[in-house]
Design an enzyme around this catalytic site. Structure first.
Site, PDB file in Angstrom:
ATOM      1  N   ASP A  32       0.784  -1.252   0.038  1.00  0.00           N
ATOM      2  CA  ASP A  32       0.001  -0.066   0.097  1.00  0.00           C
ATOM      3  C   ASP A  32       0.789   1.125  -0.056  1.00  0.00           C
ATOM      4  O   ASP A  32       0.679   2.279  -0.595  1.00  0.00           O
ATOM      5  CB  ASP A  32      -0.958   0.045   1.132  1.00  0.00           C
ATOM      6  CG  ASP A  32      -1.905  -1.156   1.324  1.00  0.00           C
ATOM      7  OD1 ASP A  32      -1.699  -2.079   0.485  1.00  0.00           O
ATOM      8  OD2 ASP A  32      -2.895  -0.966   2.008  1.00  0.00           O
ATOM      9  N   ALA A  33       1.967   1.187   0.760  1.00  0.00           N
ATOM     10  CA  ALA A  33       2.695   2.392   0.862  1.00  0.00           C
ATOM     11  C   ALA A  33       3.558   2.731  -0.276  1.00  0.00           C
ATOM     12  O   ALA A  33       3.493   3.959  -0.959  1.00  0.00           O
ATOM     13  CB  ALA A  33       3.994   2.164   1.869  1.00  0.00           C
ATOM     14  N   LEU A  82     -36.232  -8.406  -8.328  1.00  0.00           N
ATOM     15  CA  LEU A  82     -36.430  -9.879  -8.431  1.00  0.00           C
ATOM     16  C   LEU A  82     -37.348 -10.459  -7.561  1.00  0.00           C
ATOM     17  O   LEU A  82     -37.726  -9.951  -6.422  1.00  0.00           O
ATOM     18  CB  LEU A  82     -34.930 -10.655  -8.085  1.00  0.00           C
ATOM     19  CG  LEU A  82     -33.962 -10.241  -8.990  1.00  0.00           C
ATOM     20  CD1 LEU A  82     -32.574 -10.852  -8.160  1.00  0.00           C
ATOM     21  CD2 LEU A  82     -34.121 -10.878 -10.274  1.00  0.00           C
ATOM     22  N   LYS A 113     -25.912 -12.494  -3.830  1.00  0.00           N
ATOM     23  CA  LYS A 113     -26.478 -11.235  -3.863  1.00  0.00           C
ATOM     24  C   LYS A 113     -25.973 -10.336  -2.888  1.00  0.00           C
ATOM     25  O   LYS A 113     -26.211 -10.303  -1.835  1.00  0.00           O
ATOM     26  CB  LYS A 113     -28.056 -11.666  -3.385  1.00  0.00           C
ATOM     27  CG  LYS A 113     -28.755 -10.355  -3.641  1.00  0.00           C
ATOM     28  CD  LYS A 113     -30.375 -10.803  -3.544  1.00  0.00           C
ATOM     29  CE  LYS A 113     -31.282  -9.685  -3.724  1.00  0.00           C
ATOM     30  NZ  LYS A 113     -31.162  -8.486  -2.807  1.00  0.00           N
ATOM     31  N   LYS A 284     -30.036 -17.146 -12.200  1.00  0.00           N
ATOM     32  CA  LYS A 284     -30.518 -16.745 -13.137  1.00  0.00           C
ATOM     33  C   LYS A 284     -30.384 -17.670 -14.404  1.00  0.00           C
ATOM     34  O   LYS A 284     -29.548 -18.592 -14.096  1.00  0.00           O
ATOM     35  CB  LYS A 284     -29.496 -15.612 -13.685  1.00  0.00           C
ATOM     36  CG  LYS A 284     -29.411 -14.491 -12.665  1.00  0.00           C
ATOM     37  CD  LYS A 284     -28.271 -13.357 -13.120  1.00  0.00           C
ATOM     38  CE  LYS A 284     -28.158 -12.372 -12.100  1.00  0.00           C
ATOM     39  NZ  LYS A 284     -27.038 -11.402 -12.429  1.00  0.00           N
TER      40      LYS A 284
HETATM   41  S1  IVH Z   1     -29.503  -9.448 -11.067  1.00  0.00           S
HETATM   42  C1  IVH Z   1     -33.309  -8.009 -13.456  1.00  0.00           C
HETATM   43  N1  IVH Z   1     -27.385 -10.156  -9.567  1.00  0.00           N
HETATM   44  O1  IVH Z   1     -30.613  -7.235  -5.664  1.00  0.00           O
HETATM   45  C2  IVH Z   1     -32.613  -8.479 -12.256  1.00  0.00           C
HETATM   46  N2  IVH Z   1     -28.830  -8.386  -8.558  1.00  0.00           N
HETATM   47  O2  IVH Z   1     -33.796  -7.388  -6.549  1.00  0.00           O
HETATM   48  C3  IVH Z   1     -31.223  -7.748 -12.320  1.00  0.00           C
HETATM   49  N3  IVH Z   1     -28.049  -7.493  -6.505  1.00  0.00           N
HETATM   50  O3  IVH Z   1     -31.499  -4.386  -6.720  1.00  0.00           O
HETATM   51  C4  IVH Z   1     -30.647  -7.945 -10.844  1.00  0.00           C
HETATM   52  N4  IVH Z   1     -26.419  -8.722  -6.285  1.00  0.00           N
HETATM   53  O4  IVH Z   1     -29.085  -4.569  -7.044  1.00  0.00           O
HETATM   54  C5  IVH Z   1     -28.456  -9.104  -9.751  1.00  0.00           C
HETATM   55  N5  IVH Z   1     -25.462 -10.839  -8.263  1.00  0.00           N
HETATM   56  C6  IVH Z   1     -26.644  -9.976  -8.440  1.00  0.00           C
HETATM   57  C7  IVH Z   1     -27.088  -9.098  -7.388  1.00  0.00           C
HETATM   58  C8  IVH Z   1     -28.132  -8.256  -7.437  1.00  0.00           C
HETATM   59  C9  IVH Z   1     -27.055  -7.886  -5.574  1.00  0.00           C
HETATM   60  C10 IVH Z   1     -29.482  -6.573  -6.098  1.00  0.00           C
HETATM   61  C11 IVH Z   1     -29.810  -5.763  -7.332  1.00  0.00           C
HETATM   62  C12 IVH Z   1     -31.071  -5.514  -7.290  1.00  0.00           C
HETATM   63  C13 IVH Z   1     -31.493  -6.671  -6.346  1.00  0.00           C
HETATM   64  C14 IVH Z   1     -32.637  -7.467  -6.922  1.00  0.00           C
END
Ligand code: IVH
Length: 311
Positions: A32-33, A82, A113, A284
């Protein structure tokens, strides 16, 4: 001045390379330094010779002047939320619905997530031009200047593509703890959790303050892209990584819902060890052609769901 110009170019190349390894790949090349020393030398020369400053110098990470307000941004492709799954049964139901609609060739990608703030990043010919919050999904706020201070967000990509990417800005657990310790000492009100701290940092108008908050970011989707054919979500994630984006490495491709369920169970245990907070797993459909076939309900895609951890 001629020497200064040459040195600035050298330093930018060094700071960019080291910064990429440190903040994007999480694999520091130097201490870091040492990094700070190069960064400060660059900052010093740019202060002495303001005409050598550029929009994409790594020194813009320190943050520019405060803004009077945030402009509104319209998301040409809405940022949706989602549907949720709370159990293995819910995941099996999700899988059954998907298979009924598109058949048994379906594969899934599972991702952590991240518990932060959804953002959209627009690049034109490889240059970062605009970053926005999700807002109500259609209209968000232009927080470009704050996002530029996040070292994990590239200012320039490795290819001159025009692309909109989506991701999650967040505050790492160690940064959150340090911030709250400082708030405790100064008698200021503490943040309830890293998510609120990240949101608070990005929703205030002084980029220099945002710069001090040590935020980070993972990208998890391509919103739109010009001139490139992509067949699957996992291929999209690989491409984001090639462009220089930070992509979470824990994602996994699964052939069956049993594998998906196993992944969610694994992370119920392992999440405590992560240096950032997650509130679930996003599942997904991997093939983009099948995603298209599945389409959307009023609020969310039929091709994805969020498994929420038990509270
Ligand atoms: S996909 C159309 N992937 O979770 C779907 N979302 O309700 C698009 N989030 O507000 C979302 N990690 O910000 C996706 N690996 C991930 C995620 C993610 C966090 C959040 C996103 C969204 C909420 C989904």
């Amino acid at each position: 001045r001629q020497d200064a110009k040459k040195r600035v170019e050298e330093l930018r190349a060094i700071v960019e390379e080291y910064g990429y390894h440190y903040y994007v790949l999480d694999q520091p090349l130097v201490s870091d330094a040492e990094y700070d020393q190069f960064f400060h030398e660059l900052l010093k020369i740019e202060t002495e010779f303001p005409d050598l400053r550029t929009e994409d110098s790594p020194t813009v990470r320190v943050g520019g002047e405060p803004l009077p307000h945030f402009k509104k941004v319209e998301h040409r492709i809405p940022m949706l939320s989602l549907g949720n799954a709370f159990s293995a049964d819910d995941l099996s139901d999700f899988d059954r619905r998907v298979r009924q609609l598109v058949g048994d060739s379906v594969r899934y990608t599972c991702e952590l997530k991240i518990d932060g703030l959804a953002i959209s990043l627009q690049y034109e010919e490889g240059r970062f031009v605009r970053g926005a919050t999700r807002g109500d999904g259609t209209i968000g706020e232009d927080i470009t200047e704050n996002l530029k201070t996040i070292a994990a967000i590239p200012l320039k990509l490795k290819e001159a593509v025009t692309i909109e990417v989506r991701g999650e800005a967040y505050m790492p657990k160690p940064s959150f703890e340090k911030l709250n310790e400082a708030k405790e000492k100064s008698g200021d009100e503490k943040f309830a959790n890293p998510r609120n701290a990240a949101a608070g940092s990005l929703r205030q108008l002084d980029p220099k303050l945002a710069s001090k908050r040590n935020l980070s970011m993972f990208t998890y989707a391509i919103g739109s892209i010009e001139g490139k054919e992509i067949q699957s979500h996992s291929e999209g994630l690989d491409y984001l990584q090639e462009l220089g984006f930070r992509v979470n490495r824990e994602s996994k491709r699964c052939e069956t819902i049993e594998e998906v369920i196993h992944y969610t169970e694994e992370w119920v245990e392992k999440r405590a060890d992560l240096p950032y907070e997650i509130d679930g797993i996003v599942i997904k459909v991997d093939q983009l052609a099948l995603q298209e076939k599945l389409g959307f309900t009023a609020k969310s895609p039929r091709w994805a769901t969020a498994f929420k951890f038990p509270a």
